[in-house]
Design a protein around this motif. Sequence first.
Motif, mmCIF file in Angstrom:
data_model
loop_
_atom_site.group_PDB
_atom_site.id
_atom_site.type_symbol
_atom_site.label_atom_id
_atom_site.label_comp_id
_atom_site.label_asym_id
_atom_site.label_seq_id
_atom_site.Cartn_x
_atom_site.Cartn_y
_atom_site.Cartn_z
ATOM 1 N N GLN A 176 38.703 67.776 80.573
ATOM 2 C CA GLN A 176 40.005 67.337 80.093
ATOM 3 C C GLN A 176 41.043 68.437 80.312
ATOM 4 O OE1 GLN A 176 39.379 65.035 76.062
ATOM 5 N NE2 GLN A 176 37.869 66.672 76.162
ATOM 6 N N VAL A 177 42.265 68.033 80.631
ATOM 7 C CA VAL A 177 43.394 68.966 80.661
ATOM 8 C C VAL A 177 44.522 68.481 79.742
ATOM 9 C CG1 VAL A 177 42.871 69.794 82.973
ATOM 10 C CG2 VAL A 177 44.426 67.850 82.694
ATOM 11 N N ASP A 178 44.576 67.182 79.547
ATOM 12 C CA ASP A 178 45.553 66.569 78.651
ATOM 13 C C ASP A 178 44.778 66.049 77.441
ATOM 14 O OD1 ASP A 178 47.310 64.834 77.308
ATOM 15 O OD2 ASP A 178 48.340 64.278 79.164
ATOM 16 N N PHE A 179 45.057 66.634 76.266
ATOM 17 C CA PHE A 179 44.265 66.344 75.073
ATOM 18 C C PHE A 179 44.950 65.357 74.122
ATOM 19 C CE2 PHE A 179 42.592 70.169 76.830
ATOM 20 C CZ PHE A 179 41.249 70.170 76.527
ATOM 21 N N SER A 180 45.902 64.591 74.643
ATOM 22 C CA SER A 180 46.607 63.642 73.779
ATOM 23 C C SER A 180 45.726 62.485 73.349
ATOM 24 C CB SER A 180 47.854 63.109 74.499
ATOM 25 O OG SER A 180 47.502 62.483 75.728
ATOM 26 N N GLN A 181 44.635 62.223 74.089
ATOM 27 C CA GLN A 181 43.682 61.177 73.714
ATOM 28 C C GLN A 181 42.262 61.730 73.754
ATOM 29 O OE1 GLN A 181 45.644 58.098 76.574
ATOM 30 N NE2 GLN A 181 44.705 56.862 74.970
ATOM 31 N N ALA A 182 42.080 62.852 73.077
ATOM 32 C CA ALA A 182 40.822 63.601 73.191
ATOM 33 C C ALA A 182 39.711 63.080 72.292
ATOM 34 C CB ALA A 182 41.069 65.076 72.905
ATOM 35 N N GLY A 183 39.937 62.015 71.554
ATOM 36 C CA GLY A 183 38.855 61.439 70.761
ATOM 37 C C GLY A 183 38.645 62.141 69.431
ATOM 38 N N ASP A 184 37.451 61.937 68.858
ATOM 39 C CA ASP A 184 37.180 62.385 67.497
ATOM 40 C C ASP A 184 37.150 63.900 67.338
ATOM 41 O OD1 ASP A 184 37.095 59.844 66.470
ATOM 42 O OD2 ASP A 184 34.923 59.635 66.615
ATOM 43 N N LEU A 185 36.921 64.648 68.404
ATOM 44 C CA LEU A 185 36.935 66.108 68.278
ATOM 45 C C LEU A 185 38.304 66.623 67.843
ATOM 46 C CD1 LEU A 185 34.806 67.692 71.156
ATOM 47 C CD2 LEU A 185 34.566 68.036 68.690
ATOM 48 N N SER A 186 39.350 65.880 68.169
ATOM 49 C CA SER A 186 40.691 66.300 67.773
ATOM 50 C C SER A 186 40.895 66.220 66.267
ATOM 51 C CB SER A 186 41.750 65.446 68.485
ATOM 52 O OG SER A 186 41.615 64.074 68.143
ATOM 53 N N LEU A 187 39.953 65.598 65.546
ATOM 54 C CA LEU A 187 40.050 65.525 64.083
ATOM 55 C C LEU A 187 39.638 66.834 63.428
ATOM 56 C CD1 LEU A 187 38.405 62.007 63.551
ATOM 57 C CD2 LEU A 187 40.820 62.546 63.876
ATOM 58 N N PHE A 188 39.091 67.770 64.202
ATOM 59 C CA PHE A 188 38.577 69.013 63.645
ATOM 60 C C PHE A 188 39.495 70.199 63.936
ATOM 61 C CE2 PHE A 188 34.982 66.224 64.144
ATOM 62 C CZ PHE A 188 34.179 66.482 63.050
ATOM 63 N N VAL A 189 40.787 69.952 64.096
ATOM 64 C CA VAL A 189 41.692 71.040 64.479
ATOM 65 C C VAL A 189 42.895 71.155 63.543
ATOM 66 C CG1 VAL A 189 41.019 71.005 66.904
ATOM 67 C CG2 VAL A 189 42.867 69.516 66.134
ATOM 68 N N ASP A 190 42.790 70.622 62.331
ATOM 69 C CA ASP A 190 43.906 70.792 61.398
ATOM 70 C C ASP A 190 43.818 72.158 60.734
ATOM 71 O OD1 ASP A 190 41.901 70.591 59.476
ATOM 72 O OD2 ASP A 190 42.378 68.517 58.968
ATOM 73 N N ASP A 191 44.804 72.462 59.867
ATOM 74 C CA ASP A 191 44.881 73.793 59.258
ATOM 75 C C ASP A 191 43.649 74.123 58.426
ATOM 76 O OD1 ASP A 191 47.327 74.154 60.425
ATOM 77 O OD2 ASP A 191 48.494 73.578 58.657
ATOM 78 N N GLU A 192 43.122 73.129 57.713
ATOM 79 C CA GLU A 192 41.947 73.382 56.885
ATOM 80 C C GLU A 192 40.739 73.733 57.749
ATOM 81 O OE1 GLU A 192 41.741 73.637 53.571
ATOM 82 O OE2 GLU A 192 43.931 73.448 53.654
ATOM 83 N N GLN A 193 40.595 73.032 58.866
ATOM 84 C CA GLN A 193 39.478 73.325 59.760
ATOM 85 C C GLN A 193 39.627 74.710 60.382
ATOM 86 O OE1 GLN A 193 36.737 71.558 60.289
ATOM 87 N NE2 GLN A 193 37.346 69.901 58.916
ATOM 88 N N MET A 194 40.862 75.098 60.694
ATOM 89 C CA MET A 194 41.080 76.422 61.286
ATOM 90 C C MET A 194 40.755 77.529 60.275
ATOM 91 S SD MET A 194 41.756 76.014 64.410
ATOM 92 C CE MET A 194 40.574 74.681 64.256
ATOM 93 N N LYS A 195 41.048 77.292 59.007
ATOM 94 C CA LYS A 195 40.672 78.257 57.971
ATOM 95 C C LYS A 195 39.153 78.396 57.895
ATOM 96 C CE LYS A 195 44.725 77.470 55.024
ATOM 97 N NZ LYS A 195 45.199 76.950 53.695
ATOM 98 N N LEU A 196 38.456 77.273 58.028
ATOM 99 C CA LEU A 196 36.994 77.304 58.012
ATOM 100 C C LEU A 196 36.458 78.069 59.212
ATOM 101 C CD1 LEU A 196 34.293 76.425 56.807
ATOM 102 C CD2 LEU A 196 34.514 74.271 58.080
ATOM 103 N N VAL A 197 37.058 77.860 60.389
ATOM 104 C CA VAL A 197 36.640 78.588 61.589
ATOM 105 C C VAL A 197 36.817 80.086 61.369
ATOM 106 C CG1 VAL A 197 37.198 79.049 64.013
ATOM 107 C CG2 VAL A 197 37.037 76.688 63.195
#
Length: 582
Positions: A347-368
């Motif tokens: 992928q190069v365009d992530f506008s329709q990247a599927g369910d993995l895009s659900l793991f990139v909000d601020d709360e998930q980034m804090k967990l990372v």
Amino acid sequence: MVAMEKSNVMEPRLPTLEEMQQWTQVLGRAQQLMLEQAAGSTGHALPFDPALVARIQTSFADEGLALWQRFLDAGGRLRERPDPAPETSPAAAKDRRFSDPAWTEHPFYDLIRQSYLLLSDYLMKMADAVDGVDPKQKAKLRFATTGLLDAMAPSNFPLTNPQVMRKTIESGGENLLTGLKHMLADMEKGQLTHTDGTKFELGRNIAATPGKVIHETPLYQLIHYAPSTEEVLETPLIIFPPWINRFYILDLSPEKSFVKWAVDQGISVFLVSWKSADASMKDLIWDDYILGGQIDAIDTVRDLLAVESVHTIGYCVAGTTLAATLALLAARGEADKVASATFFTAQVDFSQAGDLSLFVDDEQMKLVDQLSAQGFLDGRYMAATFNLLRGRDLIWNYVVNNYLLGMDYPPFDLLYWNGDTTNLPARWHKDYLTQLYRDNLLVTPGAISVAGTPIDLRAIRTPAYVQAGKEDHIAPLESVWKLTEHFGGPMRFLLAGSGHIAGVVNPPATGKYQYWACEEAQPTLAQFLEKAVETKGSWWPDWRAWLGEIHSRMVPAKGARIPGKGPFKPIEDAPGRYVKSR
């Protein structure tokens, strides 16, 4: 206390009215908790279309009443089959969780199954009925609902799974004891076991294609595979696997190995084996994988074989990186270093990247951040994330088989690879999730710079072969297609049957799956799907033919074409020690 039928399935009783009311309250509260969580994420109450909700609830009540009436009409006599149930949906009919005959032949288990499927349909329709919110928030609610339903499936519990009950009676409970041992072992290593790892050894029965490590950096080892033909393509091939996984997904058992197959097709094959991250790699960024990884490997092979250009393959995130590499080379006036670029589910365009895009909000980034305190992310956490995307198949299926049925682990090379995790450099992994998945910067010209040079995908003129998987849950078809909208060179798009792994690793000898392609480029995915011609079997020969159309000249397989015979002396035998580091 219990009676046994001829089918040797434990005879349960119908639940009482009070018990059904309790379960109804529990399920209703579960739905309410999910809705409240989603409302908290959006900052306001979730809006519903009252008329739509009323229709969903009425339908649920009517179907539930009809279901219970069919069983009550049987007079509660579980030994007698009630009137046949209405036709189930095709998806429900293929649901492997309920493949045991008792789920349909035994009235009690049939009641449980149908009740669960009815409830699942209701909760998913309610999740879909949420309107007027950010699409990502709605997708999160749907994902959470799916996860809850997968977890609460009656097949996951001993007392409501006829196969587990039968096994428990037959073995005198030994299956549960064995399952407990499996579970405790998994808890100790912090990872769900999918296969018997003792059956595999790197370099012996997997990752066993002959070759030598001929170049090494702190980031990767470069493997040169031994030719198996008297002549080889003059233009060599470099394979860039994703550093999220071990490279040998492309070199499993010999009969499944893409690497071995490519070598047998008369190609000089090189492959990058990335180092699993440790604390010393905490400051790595994308520039390191582009410059110190892909471009360094390209220049190394060009120098070794004294050729002007190389063919390249980028798989998944390495394909994303290959696109950035091509854009950088174009900006530098060095695009001719790469004769062709093949993208496996990238992928190069992530506008329709599927369910993995659900793991990139601020709360998930804090967990990372919390999980990467040592400078790298333990690969087990990434593996758990990928397993969650297919929880029914990659989590609960194994909970039932391993823990409840106490089954022996089957020897399966692909599942062994799936559990062989790699650590990820903390800084770059977070940048990848935020800059690409969340902010989608790669498709904005000049938004990303590499070593101070802004890159633009539109400048890429390199011939490209883009492969997508029809059932890919990691890089969805719609997302992979978008790659065709950003490159400016000649391109062949191919849709393979199956998903992110089996769609790629599909050797011709197996005769499995199929692929779809068009002889002429299509402007939209819809037009491609309308006009594409289906071909049975593996797409690998199609790719080899395409590669030959670009550069067909063959040269003798001698001198530097033999690993270790050129200016770079062999460091060690393939597969090398980087892939073995833990």
